[in-house]
Design an enzyme around this catalytic site. Structure first.
Site, PDB file in Angstrom:
ATOM      1  N   GLY A 111       0.834  -1.199   0.000  1.00 50.97           N
ATOM      2  CA  GLY A 111       0.000   0.000   0.000  1.00 50.97           C
ATOM      3  C   GLY A 111       0.865   1.244   0.000  1.00 50.97           C
ATOM      4  N   CYS A 112       0.307   2.320   0.519  1.00 48.85           N
ATOM      5  CA  CYS A 112       1.032   3.590   0.512  1.00 48.85           C
ATOM      6  C   CYS A 112       1.877   3.701   1.759  1.00 48.85           C
ATOM      7  CB  CYS A 112       0.045   4.738   0.396  1.00 48.85           C
ATOM      8  SG  CYS A 112      -1.073   4.548  -0.988  1.00 48.85           S
ATOM      9  N   VAL A 113       2.703   2.696   1.992  1.00 46.11           N
ATOM     10  CA  VAL A 113       3.509   2.679   3.213  1.00 46.11           C
ATOM     11  C   VAL A 113       4.979   2.436   2.882  1.00 46.11           C
ATOM     12  CG1 VAL A 113       1.623   1.886   4.647  1.00 46.11           C
ATOM     13  CG2 VAL A 113       3.110   0.216   3.577  1.00 46.11           C
TER      14      VAL A 113
END
Lengths: 520, 110, 240
Positions: free
Chosen positions: B108-110
Site C-alpha cells: 500500500g502507501c507505506v
C-alpha cells in the site's frame, strides 16, 4: 533548521532551481523495470495471468475499443502538434534527463502505435508520421515508461489542448493488463483491497486492535476518552481514510488528528472494516471496472452502517476518485444527508469548525516548526475542495495557518496547480523504483531547499498518504530528517486543546506549573 | 530466488520476502539479515520476536507506532523510538524487519 | 485544361476537408467521457467553461503559462493566418463585406506575422534539442508547407503579380458549378495546389487540434461532480 548535506557522496543533487532543464540523456532510465505481477495478481482482477499468445492482436483491438469508449484518449491521440510546451514540465524528465520521460514522448510511445493501425497516414506513410508496429520491444518499452509516469497531470496544465498524459498512461496500463502484462505493486494491492477491504491487508481484528491501541494513546495524552470507533452502526459520519493512516508514520498522527477534531465537534463517527481504504488503485491501472468495484465497497459500508455523511481522510489520489469519480462510480448517494458535500474532505470539516470558532488552538505548540505545504498533485489538479474554484489550495493553508505561527509558501510555480509531484504517485511507490523516485523528487526538494535557505523552513506538510511515505523515504537522501514530512492533521492535533483537556506544564508554554482545565 | 540455510533451499520473491511463511527459522533470519547487511543483536531480535508474536495473533505486521510502543515498554525509550529503529533496520522497521522476521511485505502507501 | 484540373482538385479537396472533419468530429462527439477529468481548478458553471475555452482558443492561455517563445511564435502564426484567411474571402464573395474592406490593408502585415511565426517555430524545432527529439518528418513538412503557401501568396504581391480579378472569377465560378478561366501563373498554381493539399490532409493530420480542443475533457468539463452525477452510457450498463 535542517542542516542540508548537499554534497553527500553519490547522493542526489539539488538542481540550480526547480525548473532547470537537463541535457537529454537517451536511455538513461530504460533499464528500470518495476516488478511484473504474478499470475495470481492478474487473474484476481480478471486479467490474463501471463502474456497471452495473441497479445499483439488483443492490444491493438483494445486501443480501438478505448478510443470509442473514452473521448479523452481519442482526442488526445489525434490532437498533439508536438509544439514542445510540455517537454520541460515532468518532474521525472527534469530529474532523469531521459527524453522518454517528456510528456509528449511518453504519449508518443502509444500514439505511434495508434497511428500505425488506426490512421490513414500511419497505415500508408508510417515513417513520415513516426508510426511504428507493435512489437515485443515496443510492449516492453510501454511497460517501462508507463510505469515512470505518476499520473500527476502537471503536463495537462501546460498543454494548449489540455492533453493529459495521465489519461494516456492509464490507458496504456489498461491495455497491458488486458494482455497479461500487469504490474505487481498495483495489481497485488487492488486484489488485496477487493479481498480484505484495504491495500495493507489489515483484517478487522487487527484493525480493531490498532485503533484501541491508538485510543489508549489519545487518552494518555489528553486525559479524555477520545474514540476511534470501528463498525459502529448508526454513526453520523463514515470516515474513509487510507489504510496507511492505520500503519505508517506520519500518517497515523493525522488519524489521531481527525479523531481529536471529531471529538471536539461532538459528532458521532466510525471507521468501517469493510471499506477501510480510501486509496483506489483501480485508477492507476486505468480500469474503470476495478475502480468501480472498490468504490462500491464504500457505498455498501455507508448503507450497512446507516451513516448520513461520508468524510475522506488525507489521501491525494483517493480524493481525486472521491471528489471527481465517486458519484459516477458508486452514486447516486441519495440516501445520505444532502446538506453536506458528498463526499466531504476532512479538511473541509476541520476548516468549517475553525470558521465557526469551535476549535481552540495553542499555536505556540508548533513554534519549533517552520512550515511549508506541499500541494499533492491529485488534490491540486484532480479534485476540488470547499465548493469553490481553487478551494483545494486555500483550505489546507488556512487550516495550517490557524495552528502554526511560522508558515511559508514555496515558489508559486511549484505549488497550487503547478505543483510538482512528490515522485511516488500513480503506482510507483515501490522499492524497486527508488532510483526514479529519488530523482523525480528533485524539483520539489529543490523548491523546498529554497525556502529552507530563505526562511529556515524545517518541515513540510502534505495531505496524501503517498506523498508522506515518499517524502519520509526520500527527504533523508536530500539531507532532511525523515520526520520533516508531516500530516496536516498532525499539526492540527498538536495545537488543538480539547474541551476539558488537562494541560501539563512542559507541553503548555503559558502554563503556571499546575494542571489547568481549559474551558471553551 | 532462494535462501540457503544449512543446505536447505527456502524460496523468496523478487524482494527477498520468503514465499512460504512456515519455513521461517532463526537460522533463516540470520541468513536474511546477512543478505540485508544487518548484524542481528539483542535489540534486533526483540523487534523480530515482537513482529512474529504480533503476526501470529493478527496475521499482519503491527503499525510502526505499535511496534515502537511495545519495544519502549520492554527495552526502554533509548531503544523504543523511531530514530533508533531506523538505526537497527536502515530500510525501515516495517519493511526490513518484516523481511527478516519472515512476514509478508506490508503493501500500500507505506 | 489547367482550370478544369484545378476545378476538380478544389471540389475534391473541399469535399474531403468538410466530410473528413465532420466525420472526425462525429467520432469525438460520439465517444463518451466516462469520468469527470477537468484539469483543476476548473470552472463551476457552464459560463465559466465557455470563458475558459475562449481564453484557450483566443489567447492560448495554457501555452502562455507554459512557454513564452512557443506562445509568441504560435500566436503570430495563428493570428496572422486568421487575418490572411479572412482576407481571402474576397475571392469567393461577389460583394465585398464591410469588414473585409476594413482588414484589407492589414493583410500584408498579417502575412509577415504568419511567416515570422512559422519560421520561429521551425527554427525552434531544429535548434531546441527536446523539440527536435519529438519531431517526425511530417512535423517539419507541415511547417514547410505552410511557409510555402505563405511565400507563394506573398510572391503574388511582391514578385509576380497575377490577375486577381480572373482568380476571383474562377472561384466565383466554382461556387456556381462553372469552370471559368484561371491565370496560368506558376506562382498562383503552386499556391493553389499547396492550399488544396493542406485541405486534403487536414482531417487526417495533427491539424485536427483545431476542432479537437473543443472536445478536450480537461478543458470543456464543469467542476460539479459532487453535485451532479455524470455517467457514460456504456458505464450505465454495468449497473444493470
Amino acid at each position: 533548521m535542517a542542516k542540508l548535506d548537499m554534497n553527500a557522496e553519490g547522493g542526489p543533487k539539488f538542481m540550480a532551481d526547480p525548473f532547470t532543464i537537463p541535457d537529454i540523456k537517451c536511455g538513461a532510465m530504460e533499464d528500470l523495470d518495476s516488478y511484473m505481477a504474478h499470475p495470481k495478481h492478474n487473474t484476481d482482477l480478471g486479467f490474463p495471468g501471463e502474456l497471452i499468445d495473441n497479445w499483439q492482436e488483443v492490444a491493438i483491438a483494445k486501443i480501438g475499443e478505448l478510443a470509442e469508449k473514452n473521448r479523452a484518449f481519442q482526442v488526445y491521440l489525434d490532437s498533439c502538434v508536438k509544439c514542445g510546451a510540455c517537454t520541460d514540465k515532468c518532474h521525472y524528465f527534469l530529474g532523469t534527463g531521459d527524453p522518454k520521460n517528456m510528456p509528449v514522448a511518453r504519449q508518443d510511445l502509444l500514439r505511434s502505435v495508434y497511428r500505425r493501425y488506426y490512421t490513414f497516414a500511419g497505415k500508408y506513410f508510417p515513417k513520415l508520421v513516426g508510426a511504428r508496429d507493435l512489437t515485443r520491444e515496443v510492449l516492453d518499452e510501454w511497460y517501462n515508461y508507463y510505469h515512470q509516469c505518476s499520473q500527476c497531470r502537471r503536463c495537462s496544465v501546460f498543454c494548449p489542448y489540455g492533453i493529459d498524459t495521465a489519461e494516456i498512461s492509464m490507458a496504456a496500463r489498461d491495455i497491458m493488463n488486458a494482455v497479461g502484462k500487469g504490474q505487481k505493486y498495483c495489481n497485488e494491492i487492488i486484489a488485496k483491497a477487493q479481498d480484505v477491504g484495504n491495500n495493507l491487508g489489515l483484517n478487522p481484528k487487527a484493525l480493531r486492535a490498532t485503533l484501541e491501541d491508538l485510543e489508549e494513546d489519545l487518552e494518555e495524552e489528553t486525559g479524555l476518552s477520545v474514540r476511534i470507533p470501528l463498525d459502529e452502526k448508526g454513526a453520523d459520519i463514515l470516515l474513509i481514510t487510507p489504510s496507511a493512516d492505520f500503519f505508517a508514520d506520519p500518517h497515523i498522527d493525522g488519524l489521531l488528528g481527525y479523531a481529536k477534531v471529531f471529538h471536539e465537534a461532538g459528532v458521532s463517527w466510525t471507521v468501517s472494516s469493510y471499506a477501510s481504504e480510501a486509496a483506489n488503485f483501480g485508477m492507476f491501472i486505468g480500469s474503470y471496472e476495478n475502480m468501480r468495484t472498490l468504490s462500491l465497497r464504500i457505498r455498501q459500508a455507508a448503507i450497512d452502517l446507516g451513516v448520513k455523511r461520508i468524510v475522506f481522510g488525507e489521501c491525494g489520489h483517493a480524493w481525486r476518485v472521491a471528489y471527481s469519480f465517486l458519484n459516477t462510480l458508486a452514486g447516486p448517494f441519495d440516501f445520505l444527508d444532502q446538506d453536506y458535500p458528498i463526499p466531504q474532505h476532512i479538511m473541509e470539516f476541520t476548516h468549517d469548525m475553525i470558521q465557526k470558532g469551535e476549535l481552540n488552538f495553542d499555536k505556540s505548540r508548533n513554534d519549533h516548526i517552520r512550515l511549508t505545504y506541499h500541494d499533492s498533485c491529485n488534490v491540486a489538479r484532480g479534485a476540488g475542495m470547499g465548493g469553490y474554484e481553487g478551494g483545494q489550495f486555500d483550505l489546507p493553508r488556512e487550516v495550517l495557518k490557524a495552528c502554526c505561527n511560522n508558515y511559508f509558501d514555496m515558489d508559486r510555480d511549484t505549488t497550487h496547480e503547478s505543483t510538482f509531484c512528490c515522485g511516488g504517485g500513480g503506482g510507483l511507490l515501490t522499492d524497486e523504483l527508488m532510483d526514479l523516485r529519488v530523482k523525480g523528487a528533485s524539483p520539489r526538494m529543490t523548491a523546498l531547499k529554497d525556502v529552507t535557505d530563505e526562511h529556515g523552513v524545517t518541515h513540510m506538510a502534505a495531505i496524501c498518504a503517498i506523498c508522506k511515505t515518499q517524502f519520509s523515504k526520500v527527504m533523508p537522501k536530500y539531507g532532511y530528517e525523515m520526520d520533516s514530512i508531516m500530516s496536516v492533521h498532525q499539526l492540527v492535533a498538536s495545537a488543538l486543546i480539547l474541551t476539558g483537556q488537562e494541560i501539563e506544564e512542559d507541553t503548555a508554554p503559558e502554563g503556571n506549573g499546575v494542571a489547568t482545565e481549559v474551558s471553551s | 530466488m532462494a535462501y540457503d540455510v544449512n543446505g536447505a533451499t527456502i524460496e523468496h520473491d523478487e524482494e527477498g520476502y520468503i514465499t512460504n511463511l512456515s519455513e521461517w527459522s532463526k537460522e533463516l533470519a540470520d541468513v536474511i539479515a546477512t543478505a540485508e547487511a544487518v548484524d542481528m543483536g539483542e535489540e534486533h531480535w526483540a523487534v523480530v520476536n515482537f513482529l512474529r508474536d504480533y503476526y501470529e495473533e493478527y496475521q499482519i505486521a503491527p503499525a510502526v507506532r505499535v511496534l515502537i510502543k511495545s519495544i519502549k515498554k520492554s527495552m526502554g525509550p533509548e531503544v523504543g523510538n523511531n530514530k533508533y529503529m531506523y538505526e537497527l533496520f536502515p530500510y525501515g522497521p516495517a519493511k526490513q524487519a518484516c523481511k527478516i522476521a519472515g512476514l509478508p511485505k506490508p503493501t500500500g502507501c507505506v | 485544361m489547367t482550370a478544369t484540373l484545378f476545378a476538380i482538385l478544389y471540389y475534391v479537396a473541399t469535399l474531403l476537408l468538410v466530410v473528413g472533419v465532420a466525420m472526425k468530429m462525429r467520432r469525438y462527439a460520439k465517444a463518451p467521457a466516462p469520468l469527470k477529468i477537468p484539469t483543476m481548478p476548473a470552472p463551476r458553471t457552464m459560463k465559466g467553461v465557455y470563458f475558459r475555452m475562449f481564453r484557450e482558443v483566443v489567447v492560448f492561455e495554457s501555452l502562455f503559462k507554459s512557454n513564452k517563445w512557443i506562445w509568441l511564435f504560435g500566436y503570430l502564426f495563428h493570428f496572422g493566418m486568421l487575418v490572411v484567411v479572412l482576407r481571402h474571402f474576397r475571392y469567393v464573395t461577389y460583394d465585398i463585406w464591410w469588414w473585409l474592406e476594413l482588414i484589407q490593408p492589414f493583410g500584408i502585415y498579417a502575412s509577415y506575422l504568419m511567416v515570422i511565426g512559422l519560421m520561429g517555430l521551425l527554427v525552434r524545432r531544429i535548434v531546441v534539442e527536446r523539440i527536435r527529439y519529438i519531431s517526425s518528418p511530417s512535423d517539419y513538412l507541415m511547417l514547410i508547407l505552410l511557409i510555402a503557401i505563405a511565400a507563394t501568396g506573398m510572391g503574388m504581391t511582391f514578385v509576380q503579380p497575377v490577375d486577381i480579378v480572373a482568380v476571383k472569377g474562377f472561384f466565383l465560378g466554382l461556387l456556381r458549378l462553372q469552370i471559368n478561366p484561371l491565370p496560368s501563373s506558376p506562382m498562383l498554381l503552386i499556391h493553389l495546389a499547396l492550399v488544396a493539399l493542406l485541405m486534403i490532409i487536414f482531417p487526417i493530420s495533427k491539424l485536427m487540434h483545431g476542432p479537437g480542443i473543443f472536445f478536450s475533457p480537461t478543458r470543456n468539463q464543469i467542476d460539479n461532480s459532487r453535485e451532479k452525477r455524470h455517467i457514460a452510457p456504456w458505464a450505465k450498463k454495468l449497473e444493470e
